[in-house]
Motif scaffolding. Structure first.
Motif, PDB file in Angstrom:
ATOM      1  N   GLU A  93       0.823  -1.210   0.000  1.00 57.06           N
ATOM      2  CA  GLU A  93       0.000   0.000   0.000  1.00 57.06           C
ATOM      3  C   GLU A  93       0.856   1.259   0.000  1.00 57.06           C
ATOM      4  O   GLU A  93       0.481   2.266  -0.602  1.00 57.06           O
ATOM      5  CB  GLU A  93      -0.947  -0.006   1.199  1.00 57.06           C
ATOM      6  N   ALA A  94       2.025   1.210   0.661  1.00 52.71           N
ATOM      7  CA  ALA A  94       2.915   2.374   0.669  1.00 52.71           C
ATOM      8  C   ALA A  94       3.517   2.612  -0.713  1.00 52.71           C
ATOM      9  O   ALA A  94       3.708   3.757  -1.127  1.00 52.71           O
ATOM     10  CB  ALA A  94       4.018   2.184   1.693  1.00 52.71           C
ATOM     11  N   ILE A  95       3.807   1.535  -1.435  1.00 48.35           N
ATOM     12  CA  ILE A  95       4.416   1.664  -2.765  1.00 48.35           C
ATOM     13  C   ILE A  95       3.375   2.051  -3.812  1.00 48.35           C
ATOM     14  O   ILE A  95       3.591   2.966  -4.604  1.00 48.35           O
ATOM     15  CB  ILE A  95       5.129   0.351  -3.160  1.00 48.35           C
ATOM     16  N   THR A  96       2.235   1.351  -3.829  1.00 46.70           N
ATOM     17  CA  THR A  96       1.232   1.566  -4.891  1.00 46.70           C
ATOM     18  C   THR A  96       0.214   2.646  -4.550  1.00 46.70           C
ATOM     19  O   THR A  96      -0.518   3.075  -5.437  1.00 46.70           O
ATOM     20  CB  THR A  96       0.476   0.255  -5.173  1.00 46.70           C
ATOM     21  N   ARG A  97       0.138   3.041  -3.289  1.00 47.05           N
ATOM     22  CA  ARG A  97      -0.845   4.033  -2.829  1.00 47.05           C
ATOM     23  C   ARG A  97      -2.290   3.570  -3.058  1.00 47.05           C
ATOM     24  O   ARG A  97      -3.186   4.368  -3.207  1.00 47.05           O
ATOM     25  CB  ARG A  97      -0.624   5.383  -3.513  1.00 47.05           C
ATOM     26  N   LYS A  98      -2.486   2.265  -3.114  1.00 45.74           N
ATOM     27  CA  LYS A  98      -3.828   1.695  -3.270  1.00 45.74           C
ATOM     28  C   LYS A  98      -4.086   0.730  -2.121  1.00 45.74           C
ATOM     29  O   LYS A  98      -3.188   0.020  -1.675  1.00 45.74           O
ATOM     30  CB  LYS A  98      -3.947   0.910  -4.575  1.00 45.74           C
ATOM     31  N   LYS A  99      -5.327   0.670  -1.689  1.00 46.55           N
ATOM     32  CA  LYS A  99      -5.727  -0.296  -0.656  1.00 46.55           C
ATOM     33  C   LYS A  99      -5.865  -1.674  -1.284  1.00 46.55           C
ATOM     34  O   LYS A  99      -6.372  -1.814  -2.397  1.00 46.55           O
ATOM     35  CB  LYS A  99      -7.077   0.109  -0.045  1.00 46.55           C
ATOM     36  N   ILE A 100      -5.409  -2.683  -0.554  1.00 47.40           N
ATOM     37  CA  ILE A 100      -5.569  -4.062  -1.017  1.00 47.40           C
ATOM     38  C   ILE A 100      -6.903  -4.578  -0.488  1.00 47.40           C
ATOM     39  O   ILE A 100      -7.285  -4.313   0.652  1.00 47.40           O
ATOM     40  CB  ILE A 100      -4.401  -4.932  -0.530  1.00 47.40           C
TER      41      ILE A 100
END
Length: 166
Positions: free
Chosen positions: A127-134
């Protein structure tokens, strides 16, 4: 090994190689230290046992579930000379099982606490790298699959233990 001066018990001393055994006062601190070191030895033994399983040196035939553990505890208690010895054996087994379960629960396998920690670290990193919630369902499916595998393993080991009784 070096030569040390050992007491001969009659007021004289001599230089010898080897070990010296003596009694120490059983203070609270020394008892606590003994218990801590015993727990660390048990953790080490569990770790070595897990390594043996993954290296192929141990297999299903070497594992026991609740049925096998109760059988071993019963046999050990029956061989004790006194009721106090039997009680101490049961307490020792109980502490071994508690430490064993704690170490096993920290393994990084889905459905165990160690798997949850690894999942949390991976999720946070992604989430820190992609800025998306899993999607939390994915983690749920992974832990569900891990739980199914653990239950199958427990069933196989329990059936092996029951088969061994007959």
């Amino acid at each position: 090994m070096e030569k040390r001066e050992f007491d001969n018990g009659d007021g004289t001393a001599s230089l010898r190689y080897g070990f010296s055994f003596s009694l120490e006062e059983a203070t609270f601190g020394k008892k606590l230290s003994y218990v801590w070191n015993s727990a660390l030895d048990t953790v080490r033994m569990v770790r070595l046992s897990i390594q043996m399983i993954f290296n192929g040196q141990a297999g299903i035939q070497d594992m026991s579930g609740p049925v096998g553990i109760v059988q071993v505890m019963s046999d050990s208690a029956a061989q004790s000379e006194t009721a106090l010895d039997a009680l101490m054996t049961m307490l020792s087994f109980g502490s071994f099982i508690a430490i064993n379960l704690a170490v096993m629960n920290l393994l990084p396998f889905p459905a165990l606490d160690g798997g949850r920690v690894v999942g949390l670290l991976l999720t946070t990193s992604i989430e820190a790298i992609t800025r998306k919630k899993i999607n939390p369902k994915i983690e749920g499916y992974i832990h569900g699959a891990g739980m199914i595998l653990l239950l199958i393993l427990m069933g196989v080991i329990m059936l092996k233990d029951i088969w061994g009784l007959f």
